[in-house]
Design an enzyme around this catalytic site. Sequence first.
Site, mmCIF file in Angstrom:
data_model
loop_
_atom_site.group_PDB
_atom_site.id
_atom_site.type_symbol
_atom_site.label_atom_id
_atom_site.label_comp_id
_atom_site.label_asym_id
_atom_site.label_seq_id
_atom_site.Cartn_x
_atom_site.Cartn_y
_atom_site.Cartn_z
ATOM 1 N N HIS A 24 -40.877 -12.917 -10.396
ATOM 2 C CA HIS A 24 -39.627 -12.822 -9.630
ATOM 3 C C HIS A 24 -38.518 -13.613 -10.321
ATOM 4 O O HIS A 24 -38.686 -14.777 -10.641
ATOM 5 C CB HIS A 24 -39.847 -13.351 -8.210
ATOM 6 C CG HIS A 24 -38.633 -13.279 -7.360
ATOM 7 N ND1 HIS A 24 -38.351 -14.211 -6.412
ATOM 8 C CD2 HIS A 24 -37.626 -12.375 -7.321
ATOM 9 C CE1 HIS A 24 -37.208 -13.898 -5.810
ATOM 10 N NE2 HIS A 24 -36.753 -12.784 -6.351
ATOM 11 N N ASP A 69 -34.555 -7.367 -7.746
ATOM 12 C CA ASP A 69 -34.337 -8.560 -6.928
ATOM 13 C C ASP A 69 -33.323 -8.272 -5.825
ATOM 14 O O ASP A 69 -32.193 -7.872 -6.095
ATOM 15 C CB ASP A 69 -33.846 -9.704 -7.821
ATOM 16 C CG ASP A 69 -34.020 -11.064 -7.173
ATOM 17 O OD1 ASP A 69 -34.088 -11.133 -5.922
ATOM 18 O OD2 ASP A 69 -34.081 -12.064 -7.901
ATOM 19 N N TYR A 120 -24.752 -12.124 -24.214
ATOM 20 C CA TYR A 120 -25.679 -12.514 -25.286
ATOM 21 C C TYR A 120 -26.467 -13.769 -24.909
ATOM 22 O O TYR A 120 -27.685 -13.852 -25.142
ATOM 23 C CB TYR A 120 -24.927 -12.768 -26.598
ATOM 24 C CG TYR A 120 -24.336 -11.538 -27.252
ATOM 25 C CD1 TYR A 120 -24.948 -10.291 -27.173
ATOM 26 C CD2 TYR A 120 -23.158 -11.624 -27.973
ATOM 27 C CE1 TYR A 120 -24.401 -9.176 -27.779
ATOM 28 C CE2 TYR A 120 -22.596 -10.504 -28.597
ATOM 29 C CZ TYR A 120 -23.227 -9.285 -28.488
ATOM 30 O OH TYR A 120 -22.684 -8.185 -29.090
#
Length: 154
Positions: A24, A69, A120
Amino acid sequence: MVVLKGIPSVLSPELLYALAKMGHGDELVLADANFPASSICACGPKEIRADGLGIPQLLEAILKLLPLDTYVPSPAAVMDLVESDKHRCLAVPVWDTYTQLLCQAGCQSPLEKVERFAFYERAKKAYVVVATGETALYGNVILKKGVLTAELLQ
């Protein structure tokens, strides 16, 4: 290629293993052909090659297995346009495709837009980066893994 019932054949054994190991809150990056996947992965995340496959095809397959999520405002993020592309009103039609696929998977949240260099940095903290053959500009997407309730694990 995986040849199993109910498992999309575009998901490699290596990618299936990574999806299963994620917990998770772990993140997966689906990286387009221009993304510096190998450089980013030198800093930590596992790199999985999916050359020749487009992100929409992989995203659709992954969303059949990966819970997103629900405890965050948006479980999916894309790299935002740089200023020069915003000024010239560059269209990114692949984002509409992602939104549609996410909606089909039950996610109603809008895509989070993350500034290029912040994207990034976030990718460096991901669990895995999947380097694809996607040629759409700004095709990168980050998915955050959610949880499965006990009922869904039966």
